[in-house]
Write a protein that holds these residues in place. Structure first.
Motif, PDB file in Angstrom:
ATOM      1  N   TYR A  14      83.562 -15.410  -1.716  1.00 26.66           N
ATOM      2  CA  TYR A  14      83.885 -13.983  -1.799  1.00 26.66           C
ATOM      3  C   TYR A  14      85.144 -13.588  -1.038  1.00 26.66           C
ATOM      4  O   TYR A  14      85.401 -12.409  -0.860  1.00 26.66           O
ATOM      5  CB  TYR A  14      82.713 -13.164  -1.264  1.00 26.66           C
ATOM      6  CG  TYR A  14      81.474 -13.237  -2.127  1.00 26.66           C
ATOM      7  CD1 TYR A  14      81.418 -12.528  -3.327  1.00 26.66           C
ATOM      8  CD2 TYR A  14      80.381 -14.009  -1.759  1.00 26.66           C
ATOM      9  CE1 TYR A  14      80.290 -12.585  -4.125  1.00 26.66           C
ATOM     10  CE2 TYR A  14      79.252 -14.075  -2.550  1.00 26.66           C
ATOM     11  CZ  TYR A  14      79.208 -13.360  -3.739  1.00 26.66           C
ATOM     12  OH  TYR A  14      78.100 -13.417  -4.538  1.00 26.66           O
ATOM     13  N   GLN A  15      85.923 -14.571  -0.547  1.00 29.64           N
ATOM     14  CA  GLN A  15      86.985 -14.201   0.385  1.00 29.64           C
ATOM     15  C   GLN A  15      87.976 -13.163  -0.161  1.00 29.64           C
ATOM     16  O   GLN A  15      88.317 -12.220   0.554  1.00 29.64           O
ATOM     17  CB  GLN A  15      87.713 -15.426   0.925  1.00 29.64           C
ATOM     18  CG  GLN A  15      88.247 -16.370  -0.128  1.00 29.64           C
ATOM     19  CD  GLN A  15      89.079 -17.466   0.532  1.00 29.64           C
ATOM     20  OE1 GLN A  15      89.817 -17.215   1.457  1.00 29.64           O
ATOM     21  NE2 GLN A  15      88.930 -18.693   0.062  1.00 29.64           N
ATOM     22  N   THR A  16      88.431 -13.341  -1.393  1.00 28.80           N
ATOM     23  CA  THR A  16      89.414 -12.390  -1.924  1.00 28.80           C
ATOM     24  C   THR A  16      88.800 -10.993  -1.993  1.00 28.80           C
ATOM     25  O   THR A  16      89.420 -10.001  -1.594  1.00 28.80           O
ATOM     26  CB  THR A  16      89.870 -12.804  -3.334  1.00 28.80           C
ATOM     27  OG1 THR A  16      90.104 -14.205  -3.331  1.00 28.80           O
ATOM     28  CG2 THR A  16      91.118 -12.077  -3.740  1.00 28.80           C
ATOM     29  N   PHE A  21      88.713  -5.660  -0.247  1.00 31.61           N
ATOM     30  CA  PHE A  21      87.885  -4.458  -0.080  1.00 31.61           C
ATOM     31  C   PHE A  21      88.161  -3.820   1.282  1.00 31.61           C
ATOM     32  O   PHE A  21      88.404  -2.623   1.381  1.00 31.61           O
ATOM     33  CB  PHE A  21      86.406  -4.837  -0.201  1.00 31.61           C
ATOM     34  CG  PHE A  21      85.450  -3.680  -0.097  1.00 31.61           C
ATOM     35  CD1 PHE A  21      85.299  -2.775  -1.149  1.00 31.61           C
ATOM     36  CD2 PHE A  21      84.686  -3.488   1.058  1.00 31.61           C
ATOM     37  CE1 PHE A  21      84.403  -1.710  -1.051  1.00 31.61           C
ATOM     38  CE2 PHE A  21      83.796  -2.427   1.154  1.00 31.61           C
ATOM     39  CZ  PHE A  21      83.655  -1.532   0.101  1.00 31.61           C
ATOM     40  N   PHE A  22      88.157  -4.625   2.323  1.00 32.04           N
ATOM     41  CA  PHE A  22      88.430  -4.101   3.658  1.00 32.04           C
ATOM     42  C   PHE A  22      89.868  -3.585   3.751  1.00 32.04           C
ATOM     43  O   PHE A  22      90.125  -2.548   4.359  1.00 32.04           O
ATOM     44  CB  PHE A  22      88.167  -5.168   4.725  1.00 32.04           C
ATOM     45  CG  PHE A  22      86.695  -5.463   4.941  1.00 32.04           C
ATOM     46  CD1 PHE A  22      85.725  -4.537   4.581  1.00 32.04           C
ATOM     47  CD2 PHE A  22      86.286  -6.656   5.524  1.00 32.04           C
ATOM     48  CE1 PHE A  22      84.365  -4.803   4.780  1.00 32.04           C
ATOM     49  CE2 PHE A  22      84.933  -6.939   5.731  1.00 32.04           C
ATOM     50  CZ  PHE A  22      83.973  -6.002   5.350  1.00 32.04           C
ATOM     51  N   ALA A 139      88.113   1.303  -4.102  1.00 30.36           N
ATOM     52  CA  ALA A 139      88.407   0.109  -3.299  1.00 30.36           C
ATOM     53  C   ALA A 139      87.757  -1.121  -3.931  1.00 30.36           C
ATOM     54  O   ALA A 139      88.384  -2.169  -4.057  1.00 30.36           O
ATOM     55  CB  ALA A 139      87.898   0.295  -1.873  1.00 30.36           C
ATOM     56  N   TYR A 140      86.494  -0.955  -4.348  1.00 29.12           N
ATOM     57  CA  TYR A 140      85.784  -2.084  -4.947  1.00 29.12           C
ATOM     58  C   TYR A 140      86.463  -2.523  -6.240  1.00 29.12           C
ATOM     59  O   TYR A 140      86.699  -3.713  -6.462  1.00 29.12           O
ATOM     60  CB  TYR A 140      84.319  -1.734  -5.216  1.00 29.12           C
ATOM     61  CG  TYR A 140      83.587  -2.823  -5.957  1.00 29.12           C
ATOM     62  CD1 TYR A 140      83.196  -3.987  -5.296  1.00 29.12           C
ATOM     63  CD2 TYR A 140      83.317  -2.721  -7.320  1.00 29.12           C
ATOM     64  CE1 TYR A 140      82.557  -5.013  -5.974  1.00 29.12           C
ATOM     65  CE2 TYR A 140      82.673  -3.735  -8.009  1.00 29.12           C
ATOM     66  CZ  TYR A 140      82.286  -4.876  -7.335  1.00 29.12           C
ATOM     67  OH  TYR A 140      81.653  -5.886  -8.009  1.00 29.12           O
ATOM     68  N   LYS A 146      91.867  -7.728  -7.987  1.00 32.48           N
ATOM     69  CA  LYS A 146      92.596  -8.733  -7.211  1.00 32.48           C
ATOM     70  C   LYS A 146      91.898 -10.095  -7.307  1.00 32.48           C
ATOM     71  O   LYS A 146      92.536 -11.131  -7.527  1.00 32.48           O
ATOM     72  CB  LYS A 146      92.644  -8.263  -5.745  1.00 32.48           C
ATOM     73  CG  LYS A 146      93.437  -9.145  -4.793  1.00 32.48           C
ATOM     74  CD  LYS A 146      94.912  -8.797  -4.821  1.00 32.48           C
ATOM     75  CE  LYS A 146      95.749  -9.810  -4.044  1.00 32.48           C
ATOM     76  NZ  LYS A 146      95.572  -9.687  -2.618  1.00 32.48           N
ATOM     77  N   GLU A 147      90.584 -10.059  -7.183  1.00 28.47           N
ATOM     78  CA  GLU A 147      89.804 -11.301  -7.262  1.00 28.47           C
ATOM     79  C   GLU A 147      90.023 -12.005  -8.596  1.00 28.47           C
ATOM     80  O   GLU A 147      90.220 -13.212  -8.659  1.00 28.47           O
ATOM     81  CB  GLU A 147      88.304 -10.991  -7.072  1.00 28.47           C
ATOM     82  CG  GLU A 147      87.428 -12.225  -7.010  1.00 28.47           C
ATOM     83  CD  GLU A 147      85.938 -11.897  -7.048  1.00 28.47           C
ATOM     84  OE1 GLU A 147      85.519 -11.056  -7.865  1.00 28.47           O
ATOM     85  OE2 GLU A 147      85.188 -12.465  -6.233  1.00 28.47           O
ATOM     86  N   LYS A 148      90.047 -11.193  -9.653  1.00 27.20           N
ATOM     87  CA  LYS A 148      90.225 -11.739 -10.990  1.00 27.20           C
ATOM     88  C   LYS A 148      91.610 -12.380 -11.126  1.00 27.20           C
ATOM     89  O   LYS A 148      91.754 -13.467 -11.678  1.00 27.20           O
ATOM     90  CB  LYS A 148      90.071 -10.602 -12.011  1.00 27.20           C
ATOM     91  CG  LYS A 148      89.669 -11.091 -13.371  1.00 27.20           C
ATOM     92  CD  LYS A 148      89.345  -9.927 -14.283  1.00 27.20           C
ATOM     93  CE  LYS A 148      89.335 -10.396 -15.725  1.00 27.20           C
ATOM     94  NZ  LYS A 148      89.289  -9.254 -16.646  1.00 27.20           N
TER      95      LYS A 148
END
Lengths: 301, 315
Positions: A14-16, A21-22, A139-140, A146-148
């Motif tokens: 889940y790092q990205t 998110f933060f 944000a989510y 970004k994750e994608k």
């Protein structure tokens, strides 16, 4: 307020998402140091006897964050897909840390069986941290995009390697072992030193997972292992060998890796079990021998 | 000094150190075998002394290779032209003598392996992982318990008509099972034969698990000198088991053969008499505390290893 994130287990999946998110919410966070011997030793001191290598390391990472943050982010993950489970460790982490440490933990609960989705977990987390619903959902969504992007990028890079003419090995295992500075790095380094290109099992599009994993087994209910099987099914014909990497003692891996070894016969497979007492010497001998098998004739010249 | 070329191979294992010198046709012209006794450098010094003494006139060693667990240390010190892992070395050595070998069983002092070969090339292998049950160390500790010489083990085992079944999954349990069987009245030779079978069953169920064992099978390693275990392997696999009086030299032979293809340079048998020093220390540059080994030649560091990152690299 600072949030601590252990660089272990769920982190590599889940790092990205977590970082983005933060970042989107301008929350200050600190990630524990890359694994090293001290972190492992600290983890071993507090870990239950039967804990696996990775879990011992995880507890060391929590220790590493002590005093560096106000809250620690430890998800409780029970299932990320309907009718499937993850390793027990992932749903006991929260309670384990709660019992072993005097530290405040952020609530975060993913359990698809009970319709507690990843999205709802992040929303709850954002609301708890005092942000408005709209801000959290934006944000989510941004973090998810970004994750994608990162994922697609990695897949693209890996496709280049797969189309390359060099010798390639599929390193199949949990990302928290493979990418860990202390657990998997010596293995990865040895392969690179010997000019072997690496295909990673977690860089994999799960679109056709049912079909791709069914080559080995049609019924695997551990999501993380099923994804590894999917990657093996997808990549096996395009690599020169497969290295199964697991940390001792891992229940799901011991079953699944045995299945892989029994079912896949047309490609060299090496089963590497890493434990905290390992010296690199044994690992290097095994890897070098395996590389000789892959290089076939040229190793004998 | 002669003019016929010869090649040296050294196999430095945890228990024993083996060396061979071969001619250009891969024939062993002299060999030596001695205990490592935990001091690989001294063992190799003695080995070289012996080989030098036994080397027939007219030969000159022009290349050297090392294998075994101390291959790197000794390889650097002797200036070896090739440093190879023991699995590939064993396969090459064995298939130079048994051209069509398909399977190698190897049971040594602390580890056991199976190597599958096709046309002289390794296609698959397995090694014992976390546990050393069923290796030479297991047999010698049981021999001690029964107060017999481990060298007589095989001979005694062959006299048994009815080998006792002994659980051999784990050395600790095997030992308590062995005591139990002795206490309820099993004969000593039956127990000894039972141990041989338990080594074989343990090997086939663990190390060789799931591997297609095809003949010809060559059995090597210290335990292959035990005729009781050889017989047990024949019985259980139903195949002929080939053992070679030079079985222990196959790794050394393999690297000697590999070294033939490397650059030639006259080998100095006194190379280890130079002022070598090895030093192990803990690197304190990061929390990993890697154990680093440095080799010094004439007080100058020539190589180091053991570091996980650049911080520990001192050359």
């Amino acid at each position: 307020m600072v949030i601590g994130v252990p660089r272990c287990l769920f982190y590599y999946r889940y790092q990205t998402l977590i970082r983005s998110f933060f970042n989107e919410l301008d929350i200050e966070y600190v990630i524990s140091d890359p694994s090293n011997k001290k972190i492992l030793e600290d983890g071993k001191k507090i870990a239950p006897d039967e804990a696996c290598f990775s879990l011992k390391m995880f507890l060391g990472h929590v220790k590493n964050l002590e005093g560096k943050c106000d809250y620690i982010f430890i998800p409780r993950i029970e299932s990320v897909k309907l009718d499937e489970k993850v390793c027990t460790n992932f749903y006991l982490l929260y309670d384990l840390v709660n019992n072993l440490f005097d530290i405040k933990i952020l609530d975060f609960n993913i359990d698809e069986q009970k319709r507690k989705t990843e999205k709802s977990a992040f929303i709850q987390l954002g609301l708890f941290l005092g942000f408005s619903y709209n801000r959290v959902i934006t944000a989510y969504n941004h973090a998810k995009e970004k994750e994608k992007k990162v994922k697609n990028n990695n897949i693209l890079k890996q496709t280049c390697i797969l189309n390359n003419n060099c010798k390639k090995v599929l390193v199949a295992g949990h990302p928290y072992n493979i990418y860990d500075e202390f657990i998997g790095k010596p293995l990865i380094d040895t392969l690179k030193k010997n000019n072997i290109e690496i295909v990673y099992s977690d860089i994999y599009d799960t679109k056709n997972i049912e079909e791709e994993s069914s080559i080995i087994s049609e019924e695997v209910y551990w999501t993380f292992n099923k994804e590894i099987l999917g990657a093996i099914g997808k990549y096996k014909d395009n690599v020169d060998g497969i290295i199964l990497v697991s940390a001792f003692p891992c229940g799901p891996d011991s079953l699944i890796n045995e299945l892989v070894i029994r079912k896949i016969k047309d490609i060299p497979i090496l089963n590497i079990i890493l434990d905290e007492a390992n010296s690199d010497t044994g690992l290097v001998t095994r890897l070098e021998s395996f590389i000789d098998i892959i290089n076939k004739e040229s190793a004998y010249e | 000094m002669g003019n016929k070329k010869a090649y040296l191979g050294i196999d430095i294992g945890s228990i024993s150190t083996k060396g061979v010198i071969i001619d250009e046709n891969n024939n062993i012209i002299c060999s030596s075998y001695l205990w490592t006794k935990g001091v690989p450098i001294q063992a190799v010094k003695n080995l070289l002394k012996e080989l030098k003494k036994n080397l027939p006139d007219g030969y000159i060693v022009v290349s050297c290779g090392t294998t075994g667990s101390a291959r790197r240390l000794i390889g650097i010190m002797t200036g070896a032209s090739v440093i190879k892992n023991e699995i590939t070395a064993h396969a090459i050595g064995t298939s130079s003598i048994y051209k069509d070998v398909k399977t190698i069983f190897e049971i040594g002092g602390q580890d056991s392996k199976i190597i599958l070969i096709d046309n002289g090339i390794v296609t698959d292998y397995a090694m014992n992982t976390i546990c050393a049950a069923g290796t030479g160390a297991f047999l010698s500790s049981q021999a001690k318990r029964l107060e017999i010489d481990v060298q007589d083990f095989g001979r005694i085992a062959l006299t048994s008509k009815n080998p006792t079944k002994i659980a051999a999954r784990c050395t600790v349990f095997a030992e308590s099972d062995l005591v139990h069987k002795a206490q309820i009245g099993h004969k000593k030779e039956d127990i000894i034969a039972g141990l041989c079978y338990s080594v074989v069953n343990n090997y086939l169920n663990n190390v060789a698990k799931g591997k297609k064992i095809k003949p010809p099978i060559v059995f090597q390693g210290g335990v292959s000198k035990n005729i009781g275990v050889v017989k047990a392997f024949c019985d259980v696999t139903g195949e002929d088991i080939i053992t070679d009086p030079n079985g222990h030299l196959m790794g050394a032979l393999g690297v000697a053969i590999l070294s033939k293809k490397e650059k030639e340079e006259v080998f100095d048998f006194n190379v280890l008499d130079l002022d070598f020093e090895t030093k192990g220390y803990e690197c304190k540059r990061c929390p990993n505390h890697c154990e680093i080994i440095a080799i010094k030649k004439d007080k100058k560091i020539i190589d180091t290893w053991g570091n996980r990152c650049e911080r520990g690299a001192i050359i």
